[in-house]
Design an enzyme around this catalytic site. Structure first.
Site, PDB file in Angstrom:
ATOM      1  N   ASN A 175      30.111 -12.385 -37.038  1.00  0.00           N
ATOM      2  CA  ASN A 175      29.528 -12.317 -35.706  1.00  0.00           C
ATOM      3  C   ASN A 175      28.798 -10.987 -35.594  1.00  0.00           C
ATOM      4  O   ASN A 175      29.399  -9.916 -35.688  1.00  0.00           O
ATOM      5  CB  ASN A 175      30.593 -12.386 -34.616  1.00  0.00           C
ATOM      6  CG  ASN A 175      30.018 -12.113 -33.233  1.00  0.00           C
ATOM      7  OD1 ASN A 175      29.121 -12.816 -32.783  1.00  0.00           O
ATOM      8  ND2 ASN A 175      30.506 -11.068 -32.579  1.00  0.00           N
ATOM      9  N   GLU A 176      27.478 -11.054 -35.449  1.00  0.00           N
ATOM     10  CA  GLU A 176      26.604  -9.901 -35.206  1.00  0.00           C
ATOM     11  C   GLU A 176      26.658  -8.855 -36.326  1.00  0.00           C
ATOM     12  O   GLU A 176      26.857  -7.666 -36.092  1.00  0.00           O
ATOM     13  CB  GLU A 176      26.893  -9.276 -33.841  1.00  0.00           C
ATOM     14  CG  GLU A 176      26.623 -10.232 -32.695  1.00  0.00           C
ATOM     15  CD  GLU A 176      26.513  -9.583 -31.339  1.00  0.00           C
ATOM     16  OE1 GLU A 176      25.769 -10.099 -30.485  1.00  0.00           O
ATOM     17  OE2 GLU A 176      27.159  -8.527 -31.132  1.00  0.00           O
ATOM     18  N   GLU A 287      23.210 -16.904 -28.760  1.00  0.00           N
ATOM     19  CA  GLU A 287      23.786 -16.142 -27.651  1.00  0.00           C
ATOM     20  C   GLU A 287      22.647 -15.665 -26.765  1.00  0.00           C
ATOM     21  O   GLU A 287      21.666 -15.110 -27.259  1.00  0.00           O
ATOM     22  CB  GLU A 287      24.565 -14.905 -28.127  1.00  0.00           C
ATOM     23  CG  GLU A 287      25.885 -15.165 -28.816  1.00  0.00           C
ATOM     24  CD  GLU A 287      26.659 -13.865 -29.049  1.00  0.00           C
ATOM     25  OE1 GLU A 287      26.427 -12.872 -28.307  1.00  0.00           O
ATOM     26  OE2 GLU A 287      27.494 -13.833 -29.972  1.00  0.00           O
TER      27      GLU A 287
END
Length: 361
Positions: A175-176, A287
């Site tokens: 994630n990211e 997102e």
């Protein structure tokens, strides 16, 4: 079984031979709460018109006790397969199948929330910048061990190994992901780990799970941290890795210095659409969010108006879909899982109408 898995055809996602435009939400806490709370949140997503939920497949703790998928005990990284561990993720997968939802599951967090890469380094006694997670052999091996365990785990509720679960749409390596100032190190890590995942699981799609930052070259006329490569991520170069199936990108203008220029969101979508077309792969706005209360976004109506503009651009560019950040829960054990972007019951201009326009609800 094969036609139950989400696939890709050029820049589109597919399911059972038809296009599968993604419409959905991020609801990261599903594996951390009680089964009743989990089901309530997933039903809310379904009622909003979602066909996909992105939720964490990690929970890295410093020591045993409480909900954790991995923890350190007597100097050894251990994995909890029990009721306070991966049985909870079993429940997320089973409920998604029951409700006809697909899941996107990131495997580790870049950030320290819920452990993440900083916890791996702490377990291993490595001090310094989080980018050492990508550099150190011991960290790579610990991550590979986690991935292998997860993808070959047999779900206690469905009886399938995770690599054969049709309700899982895709894995994301992170994630990211960021690797400040070191693009080559990150690309090396992505190439290794993407190939490793594909050796274990030939059914599911795979993405890096980064924020979608570019590096000068593809958009050399554009400046600033979203385009100059300072965070070590290169959206176009990652898409060119053969084992990566699609690209996900994020958009938080109030945190990225574009709080007075929300129209930039339309260009951000178009730039990623262009990158997807060049690579011949889907790209997903996985997102996006806005905080209420400033002059530009004073209330929910203003927020929904901007969301509608961005999602119209997603649709018009023919890209693969979008996932709102974030859906919260109102049950006692989920009310604390929130941030400044949380929504609970978005009205129809926010998600459901867009889902219908894209033919997913």
């Amino acid at each position: 079984m094969q036609n139950q898995f989400v696939g890709r055809d050029g820049t589109k996602f597919t399911l059972a031979g038809s296009a599968f435009p993604v419409t959905g939400v991020n609801c990261y806490f599903l594996a951390y709460c009680a089964a009743e709370s989990r089901r309530a949140a997933m039903l809310t997503a379904k009622q909003m018109g979602a066909n996909t939920i992105r939720s964490w497949a990690f929970m890295d703790a410093e020591s045993p006790g409480g909900v954790a998928f991995q923890y350190l005990e007597n100097g050894v990284i251990k994995i909890d397969d029990g009721p306070n561990g991966l049985e909870r993720l079993d429940g997320v997968i089973q409920t998604a199948e029951e409700l006809g939802l697909k899941l996107i599951l990131p495997l580790v967090n870049h950030w320290k929330d819920f452990g993440g890469m900083p916890m791996y380094l702490k377990w291993l006694g490595v001090e310094g910048d989080v980018k050492k997670f990508y550099e150190f052999l011991e960290a790579r091996l610990a991550y590979r061990n986690w991935v292998q365990h997860l993808l070959t785990r047999r779900n206690s509720l469905t009886g399938r190994i995770y690599a054969e679960e049709p309700s899982i749409m895709a894995w994301e390596l992170t994630n990211e992901a960021r690797c400040e100032g070191d693009r080559e190190m990150l690309l090396d890590w992505v190439g290794e780990m993407a190939n490793f995942v594909k050796q274990l699981d030939g059914n599911h799609l795979l993405a890096l799970g980064d924020e979608g930052f570019f590096r000068e070259g593809l958009f050399s006329h554009k400046k600033g941290e979203l385009y100059d490569g300072r965070h070590g991520t290169d959206f176009a170069a990652v898409l060119d890795i053969p084992a990566i199936d699609f690209g996900g990108y994020h958009f938080y203008p109030q945190d990225w210095g574009h709080d007075q220029d929300l129209e930039f969101g339309n260009q951000w979508v178009k730039d990623h659409a262009d990158a997807g077309q060049r690579a011949g792969k889907p790209v997903l706005l996985e997102e996006y969010g806005l905080k209420l209360g400033d002059a530009v976004v004073p209330d929910a109506n203003a927020r929904n108006s901007w969301f509608s503009k961005w999602l119209t651009t997603v649709q018009e560019t023919g890209t693969a879909g979008s996932l709102l950040w974030m859906l919260g829960g109102s049950e006692p054990d989920t009310i604390g899982y929130k941030d400044a972007y949380v929504v609970y019951k978005p009205d129809e201009t926010l998600l459901t109408v867009r889902a219908r326009a894209m033919g997913t609800a």
